[in-house]
Enzyme design. Sequence first.
Site, PDB file in Angstrom:
ATOM      1  N   ASP A 182       0.842  -1.196   0.000  1.00  0.00           N
ATOM      2  CA  ASP A 182       0.000   0.000   0.000  1.00  0.00           C
ATOM      3  C   ASP A 182       0.874   1.242   0.000  1.00  0.00           C
ATOM      4  O   ASP A 182       2.084   1.169   0.241  1.00  0.00           O
ATOM      5  CB  ASP A 182      -0.940  -0.013   1.224  1.00  0.00           C
ATOM      6  CG  ASP A 182      -0.170  -0.144   2.536  1.00  0.00           C
ATOM      7  OD1 ASP A 182       0.567   0.792   2.873  1.00  0.00           O
ATOM      8  OD2 ASP A 182      -0.297  -1.183   3.222  1.00  0.00           O
ATOM      9  N   GLU A 238      21.792 -22.590 -18.876  1.00  0.00           N
ATOM     10  CA  GLU A 238      20.934 -21.707 -18.073  1.00  0.00           C
ATOM     11  C   GLU A 238      21.737 -20.525 -17.536  1.00  0.00           C
ATOM     12  O   GLU A 238      21.263 -19.387 -17.524  1.00  0.00           O
ATOM     13  CB  GLU A 238      20.308 -22.494 -16.916  1.00  0.00           C
ATOM     14  CG  GLU A 238      19.166 -23.398 -17.364  1.00  0.00           C
ATOM     15  CD  GLU A 238      18.707 -24.360 -16.273  1.00  0.00           C
ATOM     16  OE1 GLU A 238      17.555 -24.805 -16.344  1.00  0.00           O
ATOM     17  OE2 GLU A 238      19.510 -24.686 -15.363  1.00  0.00           O
TER      18      GLU A 238
END
Length: 730
Positions: free
Chosen positions: A534, A614
Amino acid sequence: MIVLDREHKIFTLHTQNTTYQMKADQYNVLLHTYYGSRIDHFDLSGLIQCGNRSFSPNPNEAGRSRDYSLDVMPQEYSTCGVGDFRLPSIELELPGGSHTADLRYAGFHLEKGKTTPEGLPGFHGGEDEAETLVIFLKDSAAQVTVELYYGVFESFDLITRAVRVVNHGAETVRLCRCASLCLDFLQSDLDMITFNGHHLTERCPDRGSLRPGIQSVGSVRGISSHQHNPFVMLCGRDADEDTGICYGAMLLYSGNFEAAAECSQYENSRLVMGIHPYHFCWTLEPGGTFTAPEAALVCSPNGFGEMSRQYHRAIRKHLLRDPYSGRRKPILVNNWEATYFDFTADRLVEIAREAAALGIELFVMDDGWFGSRNDDNRGLGDWQVNLEKLPGGLEALVPRIQELGMKFGIWMEPEMVNEDSSLYRAHPDWVLHVPGRSPSRGRGQLVLDFSRRDVRDSIYDQMKKILSSADISYLKWDMNRSLTDVWSASLPAHRQGEVFHRYVLGVYDLLERLHRDYPHILIEGCCGGGGRFDGGMLYYTPQIWCSDDTDAIDRLRIQYGTSFCYPVCTMGAHVSAVPNEQNGRITPLETRGITAMSGAFGYEMDLGKCTAEEKRKIRCQVERYKAYSDLIHNGDYYRLSSPFSDSTYTAWEQVSPDRRQALVSVVQGCTNAAPPFYTLRLKGLNPAFQYQTDLDDALYSGASLMNAGYPLPQMQGDYLAFQIFLKAVE
Ligand code: GLA
């Protein structure tokens, strides 16, 4: 720009594209006359029509006239018990026991600049960046004044609201409700959009038309919550990403809140947002004051996208306090999903070594380094290094990480305690608990009473010892349960209705102390992922771990919903291993990278387990992120499709402020054989520019990319992703 018409008591707040107007009428009732697209100076109160409405009482001053009622007039800050039966903004319990409030205009004050409310988060702006208008309302019988604060950030179309209540009387008054924002509309043909979910699935948008009566979302969990976000929107029924009027309302608060919209009898509507009235009651002694948290409104006449971009710009410039302001934040690796509680110093150094070799810059040691914390049933509250796991403490570990060229970060959960801890054994009365009841556990832990200064001081002393013991550049402040048994041993019975809010103020107090004492430390907020995402937390923690769900496909939805209000730089987002820990899904590394890159980027896996191929891809990803991070974080964000309504692909775009560069990211859903060919219409480009793309090395005009689109390549396989970088050529 704030325009005052003193004679007619009209207050007009202009931003670049919008106008907000209020007027004190013949009875000094402060009416809300308009909020919408910019209209030049004009008295808009003529839009408000009066007439005799039965069962809607008339104020005493109206005499025999039955044409004026508070019940039907658009109010700037709604009252209760004296004629307006719609959603109240304020509820006072007066010494005699009545629950009434009657507010009349009593003056105003104008200031340059915008400061934050004391002890609370807020937007801030210098004298040439913002203006503040304070309007004073007075309840003469109650001897209470209400100060309405309006901060105007003109170029961001942002208007902040905050409220301060002062008891000028000789007797105690109780404040049972004190909203931050009330917004009345003359019409009710509006939709409300809220952002909802649960742990691992936060902020999914939901849109519904206003219906007669009250519809609301909120939280009574003591945190703003995974379930409903303290950001809501109202919009025209036909509004979409690019067209139509919409209003965002963001509450800068991290505790209980309510956002309620009411469609009333004569098809007017009202939005009220603020601290949830459940178990809220603030005692105002004579001379006492109460400040309600700040709310921030953005109105966009041009759809949701423009509203979001205005919030993003304003939050970045006028809310976040980021030690990396203007600089790229380091890419981090966090050991949580790689090790959970099971690690040694050597294992951590190994993870860091692998990460450093791939260009990652910050190592974050997550949960499990302190006290007896070998699982999540013990140890919280004892913020001392577990020397069995980390011999020599941080003094030994941190230099080893730094030798690799990396910064060091640490995890803490300051608000919590386990019963199996030295802290709890010494101070069992420091937890929130109701006498006579055994408190509920959440994740096996209890909540410290952060409304108490002595409790906060003791925790802060422990934190300081840790944070000062080594060169720490990052702190993950976690919080892993909802509040129950809310009662504080430090307050008398009649003040227990203050504990929820005092708890939040306590959290803010400690975070503010951290800012003061360790301004160089980047704090990332976390609450089981995004349970406290928030505007309040963002003032203290400029990034927040967006969700505990790290699956790239689920994250598309979570980050999409979050982006309606919050900028991507605030969303902690990491590449994790597959199959994903939370849902078992396998997605390509490229897809995980592209999704996480639209956030505060990092990795949360044991990179030592990656194959050579990877690792090569991760190195490229890291390089790409470094190259584009300014565009990603400071560019304008465009949602090109919704992962909720379009399963074919999700696409979004960042455009540099000068519109010379853009980065388009596309993540495909589940594939099928022989799919149609798609074109993707881009947004926000300069129609007159020619853009070169890196994907096909072709030239396109901005106008053609925005109107005709870009031909998406076809790829075989599920959940594949790619990015297109566009650059304007002279
Ligand atoms: C919460 C956080 C995770 C991790 C764990 C550690 O769940 O959201 O990221 O830090 O706590 O216990």
